[in-house]
Design an enzyme around this catalytic site. Structure first.
Site, PDB file in Angstrom:
ATOM      1  CG  ASP A 222    -233.602  19.527  23.945  1.00 32.32           C
ATOM      2  OD1 ASP A 222    -233.584  20.765  24.103  1.00 32.32           O
ATOM      3  OD2 ASP A 222    -234.591  18.827  24.218  1.00 32.32           O
TER       4      ASP A 222
ATOM      5  CG  LEU B  88    -217.487  16.261   9.514  1.00 26.17           C
ATOM      6  CD1 LEU B  88    -218.085  14.876   9.702  1.00 26.17           C
ATOM      7  CD2 LEU B  88    -217.303  16.947  10.874  1.00 26.17           C
TER       8      LEU B  88
ATOM      9  CG  HIS C 265    -228.912  28.997  24.057  1.00 25.88           C
ATOM     10  ND1 HIS C 265    -229.418  27.736  23.830  1.00 25.88           N
ATOM     11  CD2 HIS C 265    -229.987  29.774  24.369  1.00 25.88           C
ATOM     12  CE1 HIS C 265    -230.735  27.757  23.991  1.00 25.88           C
ATOM     13  NE2 HIS C 265    -231.107  28.982  24.325  1.00 25.88           N
TER      14      HIS C 265
END
Ligand code: IPE
Ligand code: IPE
Ligand code: MG
Length: 239
Positions: free
Chosen positions: A19, A130, A36
């Site tokens: 955020d 991962l 963004h």
């Protein structure tokens, strides 16, 4: 930083609410999409940090079921950014042996964006390092309701008895089926809320909130959050 961490207590699964992109851009007098873009660029470093730390599962909240309520140009800008970032990062994900999984409903996404996510999942499906779980058009309430519907169908069909529905059976119907619950949930930009993220899965997750805005969340910030996690005593309701 790395040597300050206890290798025996590395969280297996870290989930992140990324955020603060909008505020980061605003502080620079730029449009929200600029934030963004900077935030999306930081994800590469986050993945590298997770691999360095030997974290097995990393879940990143990239677009919520509620984010569709944002201005049309911001939403379409984010959807285009997904396509750009996924095609740019695919090779890097392969080199790092990262397997990508999606939680959330891809169906309402623009065709190109949906295809880019699906391509990334299928191209990385044989990787063994991962597991990167990307939450896109994800909302925990929608996911829980979807699980309830699926279970109701199985009961209706006689495949399942109501009394057999356990926490484990329920979890197996969520989009996170097979993924261990997060050990650590990080939220950047200081908000003290979970914003419809992994509501069922975070029952005993340790939560670390940092004031750092997502585009500034670098290696050192990540390690500092893991250090804070390692200072906690997890009790799971016991003593
Ligand atoms: C997070 O940053 C990215 C998404 C929710 C897509 P925000 O866009 O929410 O940034 P702030 O919270 O407005 O600063
Ligand atoms: C949560 O952030 C969603 C993502 C990071 C994708 P929001 O910015 O949408 O959450 P609120 O509005 O602050 O609760
Ligand atoms: Mg926000």
């Amino acid at each position: 930083m790395l040597h300050d961490l206890d290798a025996e207590q590395i969280p297996r699964h870290v989930a992140i609410i990324m955020d603060g992109n909008g505020r980061w851009a605003k502080a620079r007098g730029k449009p929200r999409l600029f934030g963004h873009k900077a935030g999306a660029a930081m994800v590469r470093e986050t993945i590298a940090s997770a691999i360095d730390l030997d974290i097995k599962y990393l879940t990143i909240y990239s677009f919520s079921t509620e984010n569709w309520t944002r201005p049309e140009d911001e939403v379409s800008g984010i959807m285009a950014l997904f396509v750009e970032v996924l095609s740019r990062e695919l090779q890097n994900l392969q080199e790092q042996n990262v397997r990508v999984r999606i939680i959330g409903d891809l169906a309402p996404l623009p065709e190109k964006t949906r295809a880019a996510f699906e391509n990334c999942v299928s191209e990385t499906s044989c990787n063994t390092g991962l597991t990167l779980i990307v939450a896109v058009n994800y909302g925990a309430r929608a996911d829980i309701v979807h699980a309830v519907q699926a279970i109701a169908h199985e009961v209706q069909d006689g495949a399942l008895q109501p009394a057999d529905v356990s926490p484990e059976i329920f979890a197996a119907h969520l989009s996170t089926a097979g993924i261990p619950d997060p050990d650590l949930l990080i939220r950047t930009s200081g908000e003290l809320r979970v914003s419809n993220f992994l509501l069922y899965e975070i029952a005993y997750t340790e939560i670390v909130v940092t004031d750092t805005l997502w585009p500034d969340f670098d290696h050192d910030e990540f390690f500092a959050c893991v250090a804070e996690y390692q200072a906690r005593a997890r009790r799971y309701g016991g003593v």
